[in-house]
Design a protein around this motif. Structure first.
Motif, PDB file in Angstrom:
ATOM      1  N   UNK A  71       0.810  -1.215   0.000  1.00 14.60           N
ATOM      2  CA  UNK A  71       0.000   0.000   0.000  1.00 14.60           C
ATOM      3  C   UNK A  71       0.850   1.275   0.000  1.00 14.60           C
ATOM      4  N   UNK A  72       1.871   1.319  -0.851  1.00 16.02           N
ATOM      5  CA  UNK A  72       2.697   2.508  -0.963  1.00 16.02           C
ATOM      6  C   UNK A  72       3.723   2.667   0.144  1.00 16.02           C
ATOM      7  N   UNK A  73       3.825   1.699   1.040  1.00 20.06           N
ATOM      8  CA  UNK A  73       4.828   1.742   2.109  1.00 20.06           C
ATOM      9  C   UNK A  73       5.826   0.628   1.882  1.00 20.06           C
ATOM     10  N   UNK A  74       7.058   0.898   2.237  1.00 19.99           N
ATOM     11  CA  UNK A  74       8.105  -0.092   2.041  1.00 19.99           C
ATOM     12  C   UNK A  74       8.879  -0.250   3.347  1.00 19.99           C
ATOM     13  N   UNK A  75       9.176  -1.478   3.712  1.00 22.20           N
ATOM     14  CA  UNK A  75       9.930  -1.789   4.924  1.00 22.20           C
ATOM     15  C   UNK A  75      11.058  -2.721   4.546  1.00 22.20           C
ATOM     16  N   UNK A  76      12.275  -2.390   4.989  1.00 23.80           N
ATOM     17  CA  UNK A  76      13.424  -3.235   4.706  1.00 23.80           C
ATOM     18  C   UNK A  76      14.020  -3.665   6.042  1.00 23.80           C
ATOM     19  N   UNK A  77      14.175  -4.978   6.219  1.00 23.18           N
ATOM     20  CA  UNK A  77      14.821  -5.535   7.401  1.00 23.18           C
ATOM     21  C   UNK A  77      16.147  -6.109   6.935  1.00 23.18           C
ATOM     22  N   UNK A  78      17.230  -5.702   7.594  1.00 18.00           N
ATOM     23  CA  UNK A  78      18.558  -6.147   7.186  1.00 18.00           C
ATOM     24  C   UNK A  78      19.327  -6.590   8.420  1.00 18.00           C
ATOM     25  N   UNK A  79      19.920  -7.772   8.366  1.00 18.42           N
ATOM     26  CA  UNK A  79      20.728  -8.279   9.470  1.00 18.42           C
ATOM     27  C   UNK A  79      22.153  -7.794   9.316  1.00 18.42           C
ATOM     28  N   UNK A  80      22.669  -7.237  10.409  1.00 16.22           N
ATOM     29  CA  UNK A  80      24.075  -6.864  10.449  1.00 16.22           C
ATOM     30  C   UNK A  80      24.612  -7.252  11.809  1.00 16.22           C
ATOM     31  N   UNK A  81      25.783  -7.825  11.852  1.00 17.35           N
ATOM     32  CA  UNK A  81      26.433  -8.197  13.103  1.00 17.35           C
ATOM     33  C   UNK A  81      25.503  -8.967  14.033  1.00 17.35           C
ATOM     34  N   UNK A  82      24.809  -9.964  13.535  1.00 14.62           N
ATOM     35  CA  UNK A  82      23.955 -10.861  14.321  1.00 14.62           C
ATOM     36  C   UNK A  82      22.771 -10.175  14.968  1.00 14.62           C
ATOM     37  N   UNK A  83      22.271  -9.096  14.364  1.00 16.63           N
ATOM     38  CA  UNK A  83      21.055  -8.475  14.877  1.00 16.63           C
ATOM     39  C   UNK A  83      20.249  -7.964  13.697  1.00 16.63           C
ATOM     40  N   UNK A  84      18.942  -7.922  13.846  1.00 14.72           N
ATOM     41  CA  UNK A  84      18.075  -7.419  12.791  1.00 14.72           C
ATOM     42  C   UNK A  84      17.814  -5.939  13.034  1.00 14.72           C
ATOM     43  N   UNK A  85      17.854  -5.166  11.964  1.00 18.25           N
ATOM     44  CA  UNK A  85      17.623  -3.730  12.071  1.00 18.25           C
ATOM     45  C   UNK A  85      16.530  -3.357  11.088  1.00 18.25           C
ATOM     46  N   UNK A  86      15.573  -2.581  11.538  1.00 21.76           N
ATOM     47  CA  UNK A  86      14.517  -2.118  10.649  1.00 21.76           C
ATOM     48  C   UNK A  86      14.888  -0.737  10.156  1.00 21.76           C
ATOM     49  N   UNK A  87      14.867  -0.562   8.844  1.00 13.78           N
ATOM     50  CA  UNK A  87      15.184   0.736   8.272  1.00 13.78           C
ATOM     51  C   UNK A  87      14.137   1.065   7.234  1.00 13.78           C
ATOM     52  N   UNK A  88      13.463   2.226   7.363  1.00 14.64           N
ATOM     53  CA  UNK A  88      12.486   2.581   6.350  1.00 14.64           C
ATOM     54  C   UNK A  88      13.207   2.898   5.039  1.00 14.64           C
ATOM     55  N   UNK A  89      12.670   2.392   3.956  1.00 12.21           N
ATOM     56  CA  UNK A  89      13.232   2.651   2.641  1.00 12.21           C
ATOM     57  C   UNK A  89      12.385   3.713   1.958  1.00 12.21           C
ATOM     58  N   UNK A  90      12.973   4.464   1.022  1.00  9.65           N
ATOM     59  CA  UNK A  90      12.175   5.460   0.326  1.00  9.65           C
ATOM     60  C   UNK A  90      11.019   4.794  -0.401  1.00  9.65           C
ATOM     61  N   UNK A  91       9.841   5.373  -0.288  1.00  9.60           N
ATOM     62  CA  UNK A  91       8.654   4.829  -0.933  1.00  9.60           C
ATOM     63  C   UNK A  91       8.166   5.824  -1.972  1.00  9.60           C
ATOM     64  N   UNK A  92       7.474   5.335  -2.998  1.00  7.72           N
ATOM     65  CA  UNK A  92       6.933   6.253  -3.984  1.00  7.72           C
ATOM     66  C   UNK A  92       5.921   7.184  -3.318  1.00  7.72           C
ATOM     67  N   UNK A  93       5.710   8.328  -3.949  1.00  3.87           N
ATOM     68  CA  UNK A  93       4.768   9.308  -3.404  1.00  3.87           C
ATOM     69  C   UNK A  93       3.424   8.640  -3.160  1.00  3.87           C
ATOM     70  N   UNK A  94       2.886   8.857  -1.971  1.00  6.68           N
ATOM     71  CA  UNK A  94       1.618   8.246  -1.575  1.00  6.68           C
ATOM     72  C   UNK A  94       0.693   9.342  -1.069  1.00  6.68           C
ATOM     73  N   UNK A  95      -0.602   9.052  -0.974  1.00  7.88           N
ATOM     74  CA  UNK A  95      -1.518  10.043  -0.435  1.00  7.88           C
ATOM     75  C   UNK A  95      -1.082  10.461   0.967  1.00  7.88           C
ATOM     76  N   UNK A  96      -1.428  11.679   1.361  1.00  8.00           N
ATOM     77  CA  UNK A  96      -1.008  12.235   2.648  1.00  8.00           C
ATOM     78  C   UNK A  96      -1.440  11.369   3.822  1.00  8.00           C
ATOM     79  N   UNK A  97      -2.512  10.623   3.703  1.00  7.97           N
ATOM     80  CA  UNK A  97      -3.022   9.804   4.804  1.00  7.97           C
ATOM     81  C   UNK A  97      -2.129   8.601   5.069  1.00  7.97           C
ATOM     82  N   UNK A  98      -1.342   8.156   4.081  1.00  7.89           N
ATOM     83  CA  UNK A  98      -0.517   6.969   4.266  1.00  7.89           C
ATOM     84  C   UNK A  98       0.914   7.396   4.567  1.00  7.89           C
ATOM     85  N   UNK A  99       1.351   7.247   5.808  1.00 10.30           N
ATOM     86  CA  UNK A  99       2.707   7.594   6.216  1.00 10.30           C
ATOM     87  C   UNK A  99       3.547   6.328   6.256  1.00 10.30           C
ATOM     88  N   UNK A 100       4.830   6.420   5.903  1.00  9.13           N
ATOM     89  CA  UNK A 100       5.677   5.237   5.959  1.00  9.13           C
ATOM     90  C   UNK A 100       5.786   4.713   7.389  1.00  9.13           C
TER      91      UNK A 100
END
Length: 159
Positions: free
Chosen positions: A32-61
């Motif tokens: 729904x216009x939001x993107x989530x990237x989970x990447x493991x580094x040094x034996x831990x998972x980190x959540x980092x928001x990725x750039x998403x295409x322009x979405x309606x103002x109501x949908x925040x990443x």
């Protein structure tokens, strides 16, 4: 956000578990216009928001720090001290509220089920317990400080 959505906080832990089971270093989910990237580094998972295409103002990443898949294993550093480590990424609090006394001080005796601090992750307060019996010899983190997965929080001299 739909409850069955991969970006629902209840499902983030399961995604991290699947990453570990299948030895995946990175997962990217778009919905729904939001993107989530989970990447493991040094034996831990980190959540980092990725750039998403322009979405309606109501949908925040969505940006969230997933809970770690399991509690850390006890560590025995030099001098036979037990290290209480952060089981997740979050904010470290020494007391249950700003006007309350801290859970433990240096020199305090603790048992296996003693609560030593709270880690706030995704607006959830998680009580962290000692897992050993002994005496607190060092507080490794300042109150209100952000902590990483597996970061030392306390050192305990076990009985």
């Amino acid at each position: 956000m739909k409850e069955d959505s991969p970006m629902d906080p209840k499902n983030l832990k399961r995604i991290v578990e699947l990453m570990n089971q299948h030895d995946l270093a990175e997962v990217e989910i778009e919905e729904e216009g939001r993107r989530l990237r989970l990447r493991k580094t040094e034996a831990r998972a980190v959540a980092a928001p990725a750039p998403a295409p322009a979405a309606p103002a109501a949908a925040a990443p969505a940006a969230a720090a997933p809970e770690a898949p399991s509690a850390p294993a006890p560590a025995a550093p030099k001098d036979n001290l037990f290290t209480i480590k952060a089981p997740m990424v979050g904010t470290f609090y020494r007391s249950p509220s700003p006007d309350s006394d801290v859970y433990v001080e240096v020199g305090r005796r603790v048992t296996q089920e003693s609560v030593v601090c709270i880690l706030e992750a995704m607006k959830v307060m998680n009580e962290i317990k000692t897992e050993c019996t002994g005496e607190i010899v060092k507080v490794c983190v300042q109150n209100g400080e952000a902590v990483e997965y597996d970061q030392p929080l306390f050192l305990v001299k076990p009985d």
